[in-house]
Write a protein that holds these residues in place. Structure first.
Motif, short mmCIF file in Angstrom:
data_model
loop_
_atom_site.label_atom_id
_atom_site.label_comp_id
_atom_site.label_asym_id
_atom_site.label_seq_id
_atom_site.Cartn_x
_atom_site.Cartn_y
_atom_site.Cartn_z
N ILE A 50 0.82 -1.21 0.00
CA ILE A 50 0.00 0.00 0.00
C ILE A 50 0.86 1.26 0.00
CG2 ILE A 50 -1.53 1.39 1.48
CD1 ILE A 50 -3.19 -1.08 1.91
N LYS A 51 1.88 1.30 0.84
CA LYS A 51 2.74 2.48 0.90
C LYS A 51 3.78 2.51 -0.21
CE LYS A 51 2.30 3.82 5.66
NZ LYS A 51 2.98 4.34 6.83
N LYS A 52 4.00 1.36 -0.84
CA LYS A 52 5.01 1.20 -1.88
C LYS A 52 6.38 1.65 -1.37
CE LYS A 52 1.96 1.03 -5.74
NZ LYS A 52 1.36 -0.18 -5.31
N SER A 72 -5.10 1.99 3.05
CA SER A 72 -4.88 2.89 1.92
C SER A 72 -5.54 4.23 2.27
CB SER A 72 -5.48 2.31 0.64
OG SER A 72 -6.88 2.13 0.77
N LYS A 73 -5.16 5.29 1.58
CA LYS A 73 -5.69 6.62 1.89
C LYS A 73 -7.21 6.68 1.75
CE LYS A 73 -1.51 9.16 0.89
NZ LYS A 73 -0.82 10.18 0.11
N ASP A 74 -7.76 5.96 0.78
CA ASP A 74 -9.21 5.97 0.57
C ASP A 74 -9.94 4.93 1.43
OD1 ASP A 74 -8.53 3.59 -0.67
OD2 ASP A 74 -9.19 4.23 -2.66
N LYS A 115 -8.66 -0.41 0.97
CA LYS A 115 -7.81 -1.58 1.16
C LYS A 115 -7.13 -1.50 2.52
CE LYS A 115 -6.92 -2.18 -3.72
NZ LYS A 115 -7.26 -3.49 -4.14
N GLU A 153 -3.87 -3.42 4.41
CA GLU A 153 -2.74 -4.34 4.31
C GLU A 153 -2.45 -4.86 5.71
OE1 GLU A 153 1.67 -4.58 2.29
OE2 GLU A 153 0.80 -2.61 2.69
N ILE A 176 -3.58 -8.26 1.43
CA ILE A 176 -4.34 -7.08 1.04
C ILE A 176 -5.82 -7.45 1.11
CG2 ILE A 176 -4.86 -5.39 -0.76
CD1 ILE A 176 -2.07 -5.03 0.36
N THR A 235 -9.81 -6.22 0.98
CA THR A 235 -10.59 -5.20 0.28
C THR A 235 -11.88 -4.94 1.03
OG1 THR A 235 -9.66 -6.00 -1.80
CG2 THR A 235 -11.57 -4.57 -1.96
#
Length: 128
Positions: free
Chosen positions: A41-43, A73-75, A78, A80, A92, A94
């Protein structure tokens, strides 16, 4: 001749040093011996134990209790989840619809109490 030996020694020394310090980088460049693992998610490389959302194992199998961590995730679509049972790979999950439940392969993450979460596997709470 002395210069060749000296340069060879310096090269080999730097090669050995590179192998011992940071020589355990994974495919994403994260250094496992320093506690880093890759976050999808953060990559980026993260330390699981430094994450804000930490969950504790409900029924430890041995004398020590393991920990799981969650990164959203920001939205918030998701989640993790870093769980020791998954061989170093994160899961991950959802979000299902507009609710606050994240799912994948028998794993479910749900809100618990005021600011906490529960992670269930096959409908059994394993972390909270």
């Amino acid at each position: 001749m002395k210069k060749t030996i000296l340069l060879s020694t310096i090269f080999m020394g730097s090669f050995i040093f590179a192998q011992t310090v940071g020589g355990d980088r994974d495919a994403h460049g994260c250094i496992g011996s320093a506690g880093y693992t890759y976050s999808q998610i953060k990559k980026d490389c993260v330390r699981v134990f430094e994450q804000k959302i930490k969950l504790t194992e409900v029924a430890p199998k041995g004398s020590s209790t393991s920990m799981a961590a969650v990164i959203f995730s920001k939205d918030l679509k998701k989640a993790e989840v870093f769980v020791p049972d998954t061989d170093g790979e994160s899961l991950i999950l959802t979000r299902a619809g507009k609710g606050k439940i994240w799912k994948k392969d028998g794993y479910i993450l749900v809100p618990f109490k005021k600011d906490g979460y529960q992670l269930k596997k096959d409908n059994v709470v394993i972390y909270q």
